[in-house]
Design a protein around this motif. Sequence first.
Motif, PDB file in Angstrom:
ATOM      1  N   VAL A  35     111.252  49.808 -24.842  1.00 34.04           N
ATOM      2  CA  VAL A  35     110.372  50.947 -24.599  1.00 34.04           C
ATOM      3  C   VAL A  35     109.388  50.998 -25.759  1.00 34.04           C
ATOM      4  O   VAL A  35     109.783  51.158 -26.908  1.00 34.04           O
ATOM      5  N   ARG A  36     108.127  50.803 -25.454  1.00 34.36           N
ATOM      6  CA  ARG A  36     107.138  50.785 -26.522  1.00 34.36           C
ATOM      7  C   ARG A  36     106.414  52.116 -26.591  1.00 34.36           C
ATOM      8  O   ARG A  36     105.986  52.644 -25.570  1.00 34.36           O
ATOM      9  N   VAL A  37     106.286  52.668 -27.784  1.00 34.00           N
ATOM     10  CA  VAL A  37     105.616  53.954 -27.943  1.00 34.00           C
ATOM     11  C   VAL A  37     104.500  53.826 -28.964  1.00 34.00           C
ATOM     12  O   VAL A  37     104.433  52.846 -29.704  1.00 34.00           O
ATOM     13  N   ASP A  38     103.626  54.814 -28.977  1.00 34.44           N
ATOM     14  CA  ASP A  38     102.485  54.767 -29.881  1.00 34.44           C
ATOM     15  C   ASP A  38     102.639  55.670 -31.088  1.00 34.44           C
ATOM     16  O   ASP A  38     101.958  55.498 -32.083  1.00 34.44           O
ATOM     17  N   THR A  39     103.511  56.665 -30.974  1.00 32.89           N
ATOM     18  CA  THR A  39     103.580  57.639 -32.067  1.00 32.89           C
ATOM     19  C   THR A  39     105.019  57.844 -32.535  1.00 32.89           C
ATOM     20  O   THR A  39     105.978  57.602 -31.808  1.00 32.89           O
ATOM     21  N   VAL A  40     105.132  58.322 -33.756  1.00 33.37           N
ATOM     22  CA  VAL A  40     106.441  58.620 -34.334  1.00 33.37           C
ATOM     23  C   VAL A  40     107.117  59.736 -33.555  1.00 33.37           C
ATOM     24  O   VAL A  40     108.328  59.745 -33.349  1.00 33.37           O
ATOM     25  N   GLN A  41     106.282  60.676 -33.096  1.00 35.76           N
ATOM     26  CA  GLN A  41     106.811  61.778 -32.311  1.00 35.76           C
ATOM     27  C   GLN A  41     107.559  61.262 -31.081  1.00 35.76           C
ATOM     28  O   GLN A  41     108.699  61.655 -30.819  1.00 35.76           O
ATOM     29  N   GLU A  42     106.918  60.345 -30.362  1.00 36.61           N
ATOM     30  CA  GLU A  42     107.561  59.781 -29.167  1.00 36.61           C
ATOM     31  C   GLU A  42     108.829  59.013 -29.542  1.00 36.61           C
ATOM     32  O   GLU A  42     109.836  59.066 -28.832  1.00 36.61           O
ATOM     33  N   LEU A  43     108.745  58.289 -30.646  1.00 40.07           N
ATOM     34  CA  LEU A  43     109.898  57.499 -31.087  1.00 40.07           C
ATOM     35  C   LEU A  43     111.148  58.376 -31.143  1.00 40.07           C
ATOM     36  O   LEU A  43     112.208  58.024 -30.620  1.00 40.07           O
ATOM     37  N   PHE A  44     111.006  59.542 -31.753  1.00 41.04           N
ATOM     38  CA  PHE A  44     112.183  60.397 -31.926  1.00 41.04           C
ATOM     39  C   PHE A  44     112.443  61.294 -30.717  1.00 41.04           C
ATOM     40  O   PHE A  44     113.598  61.614 -30.425  1.00 41.04           O
ATOM     41  N   ASP A  45     111.404  61.655 -29.994  1.00 42.46           N
ATOM     42  CA  ASP A  45     111.629  62.364 -28.728  1.00 42.46           C
ATOM     43  C   ASP A  45     112.529  61.516 -27.828  1.00 42.46           C
ATOM     44  O   ASP A  45     113.508  61.999 -27.249  1.00 42.46           O
ATOM     45  N   TYR A  46     112.172  60.251 -27.719  1.00 45.25           N
ATOM     46  CA  TYR A  46     112.879  59.395 -26.770  1.00 45.25           C
ATOM     47  C   TYR A  46     114.262  59.026 -27.277  1.00 45.25           C
ATOM     48  O   TYR A  46     115.214  58.924 -26.505  1.00 45.25           O
ATOM     49  N   ALA A  47     114.363  58.869 -28.596  1.00 40.95           N
ATOM     50  CA  ALA A  47     115.692  58.616 -29.162  1.00 40.95           C
ATOM     51  C   ALA A  47     116.609  59.781 -28.842  1.00 40.95           C
ATOM     52  O   ALA A  47     117.771  59.604 -28.468  1.00 40.95           O
ATOM     53  N   GLY A  48     116.061  60.993 -28.959  1.00 41.34           N
ATOM     54  CA  GLY A  48     116.869  62.184 -28.717  1.00 41.34           C
ATOM     55  C   GLY A  48     117.391  62.232 -27.299  1.00 41.34           C
ATOM     56  O   GLY A  48     118.588  62.404 -27.066  1.00 41.34           O
TER      57      GLY A  48
END
Length: 702
Positions: A274-287
């Motif tokens: 899953v490729r993301v562009d922002t740090v926010q998404e990185l942790f949203d999706y991890a959560g």
Amino acid sequence: MGRLASLFAPDRVAVIGATDRSGSVGHAITSNLRDEFSGSVVPVNPNAGTVLGLDCYDDVQSVPGTVDVAIVVVPADIAVDAVTDCGEAGIDTVVVITAGFSEAGSEGAARERELRAVAEEYDLDLVGPNSLGVMSTAVGMNATFGPESAQPGPISFMSQSGAFITAVLDWANDRDIGFRDVVSLGNKAVLDESDFVAEWGDDPETDVILGYLEGIADGPSFIEAAREVTDDTPIVLVKSGRTEAGASAAASHTGTMAGSERAYEAGFDQAGVVRVDTVQELFDYAGILSGQPLPENDSVAVVTNAGGPGVMTTDAIGDTALSMASFTDGTLDALGEALPDGANIYNPIDVIGDADTERFAEAIDIALGDPNVGAAVVLACPTATLSFEELAAATVELQDEHGLPVAASLMGGDSTRAARAMLSEAGIPTYFDPARAVDSLDVLREYREIQACEYAAPTTFDVDRERAREILRAAADRNTNRLGVEAMDLLDAYGIPTPDGEVVDSPDAAREAAERVAGDAGEVVMKIVSPDILHKSDIGGVEVGVTPEAVRDTYEDLVARARNYQSDARVLGVQVQEQLPLDDATETIVGTNRDPQFGPLVLFGLGGIFVEVLEDTTVRVAPVSESEAASMVDDIESAPLLRGARGREPVAEDAIVETIQRLSQLVTDFPAILELDINPLVATPDGVRAVDVRLTIDKEEL
Ligand code: ADP
Ligand code: MG
């Protein structure tokens, strides 16, 4: 746990270069390590008797007993020797914090080569150099020189930037986001992202793998490693650092269009990342990936106490691959009974502003019980009648009871704090912005699809590899690295259909060739053949519809135009080619180029002379399987054009798919082929034919 068990769960860690001098890296690491580590710390430094009150040794070889991990912090000029000492002392896991390697000019690069050689000689698992260090919350180990320790949790995180780790930890600790292992990859001289993906894929305590990468050391092995783990463990990556250097140097259409950004996109996609562009998404999706189950279908129920945000959420769902659930009659009846007049029982369910927790919860319960519903968004605005805490408690209970994924959007500030904590604690992500809740649910869908993906092996076609090799060698012998239509036989050797054609070097020979290759219409196509002319049409180097009478003159004209374009252009002759009827044909392009990280790529798209204007192409990392090749045809925007738009007869898609695979096999077999375009590959209802080819080779690879 896997091969790197001792890195993340050591009993005894030595710090080579430990010191009492505060403000130094050696001091920061030693004190970070000593703080919470369940194992023991051994300082090594010939100039100190003790460090932080711990007995200090002159060198690692004189440390009695076993050392599981050595952290190397000494200056660059003695770092390689320190690592060699570790090898001699039988330590097989080393973290090199020291900087001044490949990131620091040619001297540093040479030092890194030495380091790699030492690691190879002693078979070391080596992190770094130029690393911030590693952490493992399972054993309370903070072997970094950063100011923050990670809190325990289900995320394992790797980063190519050390500074990014310190920033993320600071931020994550504020939000109660916890980690399992954290690694600063540094220069990746030995261990790289593929090793950690494989390691964490084997670790049952890691629910999600996150990464911040600037590049991939070895694309194909990364794809292989990632595919092994994504069935059980999602991988979410943010990749920065776009380089277009490869693209600007390219001589082919494929080279121009298949830049390294597209290689990453394709490679990550094929790897199931899953490729993301922002740090926010990185942790949203991890959560959400670590906290919620995967949805069985893509229909979402929205339950809200506010109309406006409900519409926003509906819009957000429309922007994703999810859809708004339509409820069964039973659900609508139940909602009708539970909710007052003025409420909306259709999705988004609006329990309206005066709802108390009980009404809100009942609506959630009914929605989650609907067989059409795959997931839900609970969306609440502050009102006098609603308690966020009670709503959170009810949501946690109902999510658990129904087992469907839920994301929440509590649209408030401080008043939502306690409720957010309760939801997070239970693994239900909460956001202010409902669009983020929707995007998070969409990632669950994406991951479910990744899990369902079966990776088939590429087909191996029966080809004439020897003949292909001879054709490439013959070009190398002519001392050229550019080949054009004179290399048409190369395609033939790999079973890619081509029209009849011949390269001739006189007007008379052209006339004879025309008689042999002309179809029923009696006309032929003639093309200039010169390694100095890349785009033949651009200089008038292609004539279609040449009648038998005109062949000789056309030959002279084509040569004259080539000379006119460039007086010393090397002219190998003229190709006389069978003319294909183009009425029900579509011109496509199939090509390849080489990415420094991912190796050969294949490209497919709409072709012809406007290919770079249209830019309707798609890319995959080679070799491609049949289903990957087929997905390339799906991918392009003009797919309907190939499939019979506006009453046209559909082209033979299977022939395109086979050609993509055969080209993929050709470039995988011959690393000497740097770039290759088949443009156009003429596709008709009956099949495909490659009418033009251009390639660049690296003679050294032959
Ligand atoms: P270049 O790409 O170097 O300009 P091509 O060989 O691709 O040269 O020819 C340019 C265009 O001419 C093609 O896109 C196609 O429309 C037409 N063409 C070339 N060869 C044939 C052929 N054998 N039959 C029919 N049309 C052709
Ligand atoms: Mg062409």
